[in-house]
Write an enzyme that holds these catalytic residues in place. Structure first.
Site, PDB file in Angstrom:
ATOM      1  CG  ASP A 684       4.564  -1.688  -5.930  1.00  0.00           C
ATOM      2  OD1 ASP A 684       3.886  -2.580  -5.378  1.00  0.00           O
ATOM      3  OD2 ASP A 684       4.204  -0.490  -5.998  1.00  0.00           O
ATOM      4  NE  ARG A 744      -8.362   3.210  -3.230  1.00  0.00           N
ATOM      5  CZ  ARG A 744      -7.167   2.978  -2.739  1.00  0.00           C
ATOM      6  NH1 ARG A 744      -6.974   1.969  -1.893  1.00  0.00           N
ATOM      7  NH2 ARG A 744      -6.152   3.745  -3.072  1.00  0.00           N
TER       8      ARG A 744
END
Length: 753
Positions: A684, A744
């Protein structure tokens, strides 16, 4: 040379206070005059009805063992209303008639109003001070002349003190008072003040009757035009009113004119002291515990007047009040179409549990004043109704026993004190300005902050309060108590409660026929929402209330166990340097998912979001199907959420690292088997990442989870509302595991890029 009403005997400057007591009022031979025996004092007052103010007066009189004779009991009051015009002649007639029955030459008579008067000390001090004046009749004094200003120049000048006569209180020997009222032939509605004033300003009469004024407020303290002169004096378990201008302690305090005595009467003489606290709070209670008969029937008036946050929570709290539902009727006024769904949902779930329900919806286009009057009338006309409980939707009523507590206090009108967090705002005023608007009382801050606890007589309440039905059917029988051309409904209501004069067969029942309003801070009750800046352009608008109503936002959306993180060891470490902790409630997860689906513009093109959302160092190279927080105008709120709730955890887990919770990317990701089921391994672009599970594995979807490749560590059963916190660069190379069934959702933030 005209005699001064406040002339001091020549000997006064030469002696001490003790010597002064011995020589003042001395006889011809200079011998001290004996004190007037207390049994020579008779207190006369006029009270045609036993109002709350009269009961307060009698309580203070009994405290000091005054002998009281009440005149006019049971009579209709024909003496005028005092508010629109002078009046009070009926009092002179009653006094004149009573004085004719008194034959004792040495009888001392105190004639005093009662509805707005309290005694601050006993007969001994009163008689001593009267005797020291050296006149046969002493009137209370005022700064302001009333009712005829043209008579101002005719009033004697005084060396120091107040110059004008007040008729609300005077003391004198019975023969002198008989002479004073002997010429009264006026009507009941003529002015007693003007009658006594004309006697006083006539030198011959003033001298023959031997009248003077209590110019320095040693005996009487009139509050009209003098509020700044008076403070409370606490000493040795007693409370006095102290006149700071003349440094005197008046024996009698009179809240005359538009000024009320509510504030001082909360303390004087020993209603509340620092040593005892409230001494009257438990008097005359109506206890509901162990009640053998049915609970009193209550009509609850619910008023939704504007777009209001957390209305669904308001109804949850209403339902949770600890009071039998079959003894409650609901009167619901909803002016806002936006809240129709909330009203409908509540009634669909619980409406049949109540004894009755009446709804006034936005389609009826009823104004607020009419709705509140109608609410009162709903209780008046129901023979079984014993109380009306008025409750605005902005009220956060945290105490489920509120209704029971208010009923048990057994006051005519009583409000629970509610506040605005971090501010001194409450739903009551401690005092009024001269023009009838807000003024801060000496004790307001102490009451708000809980340093003084009790049941307080106040001039204004709003938002939430309980009214006895007997009061609605008698003192407040008028159908339009909330109407005013100049005031909002709450202020109009309170003014009418304070100053109303009940008309029956064309006659006033009593002067200053006000009903007492009280506020209690004996328990914690709740707070008031801010409705400012509340917009209704989203599906779940309460999500945007973190700035305006942070406490309510937290209670609604932050996990109940979040606060334990800083004090208990509940943060889990499923993988190295990966921290797992509760942060969102189920309703927060639900609202955030529904808000994103309602917005609907998911990044179907994997590269779409990166055309507008750059991050430090370039574009994110592993895109997801998502919607950004800034797309729904939630980025500022999300950053505050990160700063208030995530940053403290980061600093605890990574000692020495302090974040400002800045982010370039914050979004909700959607994983579906036929859309984007997983995410390939990546770093990330963040110092640390927050990943919050918004729904439940095994219930809403199958599969999913996160795997940290360097540690070969997977989290395959993320808990709904729990957050994963982990480093973003270098060490925590990770992937999103495939979602095999269902959908999800996760909320992701790249923090400190």
């Amino acid at each position: 040379m005209r005699a001064s009403a406040s002339r001091v005997p020549p000997l006064f400057p030469l002696v001490s206070c003790v010597a002064c007591f011995l020589v003042l009022c001395a006889g011809a031979r200079g011998e001290p005059v004996r004190p007037i025996p207390e049994d020579k004092l008779l207190v006369l007052t006029v009270a045609t009805t036993e109002t709350d103010g009269f009961k307060r007066f009698i309580r203070s009189a009994r405290h000091f063992n005054y002998t009281i004779k009440v005149l006019g009991r049971g009579e209709k009051w024909r003496g005028g209303d005092y508010m629109s015009m002078p009046g009070g002649g009926q009092k002179v007639r009653l006094l004149k008639s009573t004085l004719e029955e008194i034959t004792e030459e040495d009888k001392v008579v105190l004639f005093i109003d009662s509805y707005d008067v309290v005694f601050a000390s006993g007969p001994k001090e009163l008689l001593k001070k009267f005797q020291q004046v050296g006149h046969k009749v002493v009137f209370s004094a005022e700064n302001l002349i009333w009712p005829d200003r043209h008579l101002e120049d005719k009033h004697p000048h005084v060396r120091e003190g107040k110059r004008f006569l007040g008729s609300g209180g005077f003391i004198g020997y019975a023969p002198n008072l008989k002479t004073m009222v002997a010429d009264w032939t006026g009507k009941d509605n003529e002015s007693d003040q003007l009658f006594y004033t004309k006697i006083y300003i006539t030198p011959e009469k003033r001298k023959s009757i031997n009248i003077t004024l209590d110019s320095k407020c040693r005996l009487f303290q009139n509050l009209y035009g003098a509020l700044d002169e008076v403070v409370l004096k606490f000493e040795d378990g007693r409370v006095r009113a102290r006149n700071v201008m003349y440094d005197t302690l008046p024996v009698i305090v009179h809240g005359n004119g538009p000024t009320k005595i509510n504030y001082l009467g909360n303390y004087i003489p020993q209603t509340w002291t620092f040593e005892t606290g409230c001494t009257v709070c438990d008097e005359d209670q109506r206890l509901l515990s162990g009640l053998k008969s049915e609970y009193p029937l209550v009509v609850i008036g619910i008023f939704i007047q504007q777009p209001t946050p957390f209305v669904s929570v308001f109804f949850e709290r209403l339902f949770n009040l600890k009071y039998p539902k079959d003894r409650l009727k609901l009167f619901i006024y909803n002016h806002e179409p936006h809240h129709e769904q909330h009203v409908h949902s509540f009634l669909e779930d619980h409406g049949t549990e109540y004894r009755g329900v009446k709804v006034i919806g936005p389609e009826e286009d009823m104004d607020s004043v009419t709705s509140r009057n109608l609410g009162f009338d709903t209780c008046r006309q129901d023979i079984d109704c014993e109380y009306f409980f008025s409750l605005d939707a902005e009220v956060v009523l945290k105490n489920t026993d509120t209704l029971r507590i208010l009923i048990e206090q057994n006051r005519p009108i009583i409000a629970p004190m509610i506040t605005r967090p971090g501010k001194l705002w409450t739903n009551f005023w401690g005092a009024l300005s001269a023009d009838g608007y807000y003024a801060r009382s000496e004790d307001y801050v102490d009451i708000v902050q809980g340093r003084r606890v009790g049941v307080w007589n106040v001039p204004y309440i709003s938002s939430v309060y309980l009214v006895k039905a007997t009061v609605l059917r008698t003192d407040l029988a008028a159908e339009d108590v909330f109407h005013s051309e100049a005031l909002d409904p709450d202020m109009a209501f309170c003014r009418n409660v304070r100053d109303q004069d009940l008309l029956t067969e064309g006659c006033f029942l009593s002067p200053l026929q006000g009903v007492f309003m009280f506020v209690t801070n004996r328990q914690e009750f709740g707070r008031m929402l801010s409705t400012e800046n509340y917009k209704t352009n989203h599906l779940h608008n309460d999500l945007w209330q973190l700035f305006e109503n942070p406490l309510d936002w937290e209670e609604r959306y932050i996990h109940e166990n979040y606060s334990r993180i800083m004090t208990e060891d509940i943060v889990e470490t499923p993988c190295p340097d990966v921290y797992w902790f509760p942060i969102f409630t189920d309703i927060a997860c639900k609202h955030l998912i529904e808000e994103m689906e309602n917005y609907g513009q998911w990044s179907g093109d994997p590269n779409r979001r990166h055309s507008t959302c750059t991050i430090q160092g370039g574009y994110e190279n592993v895109p997801t199907i998502d919607i950004h927080m800034n797309q729904i105008d939630f980025d500022k709120d999300w950053q505050k959420f990160l700063l208030d709730y995530v940053a403290p955890i980061t600093e605890k887990m990574f000692p020495g690292y302090y974040t400002q919770a800045l982010f370039d990317l914050a979004f909700v990701v959607r994983y579906k088997p036929d859309e984007q089921p997983s995410l390939r391994p990546h770093h990330d672009a963040s110092t640390f990442t927050i990943n919050i599970a918004l729904n439940q594995v095994g219930t809403d979807f199958q599969g999913g989870g996160c795997r940290f490749l360097r540690y070969d560590c997977s989290i395959t059963a993320p808990r709904k509302g729990w957050a994963l916190l982990h480093p973003g660069r270098l060490t925590h190379y990770h992937e999103g595991l495939p979602t095999t069934e269902g959908v999800r959702y996760i909320a992701v933030s790249f923090v400190d890029p």
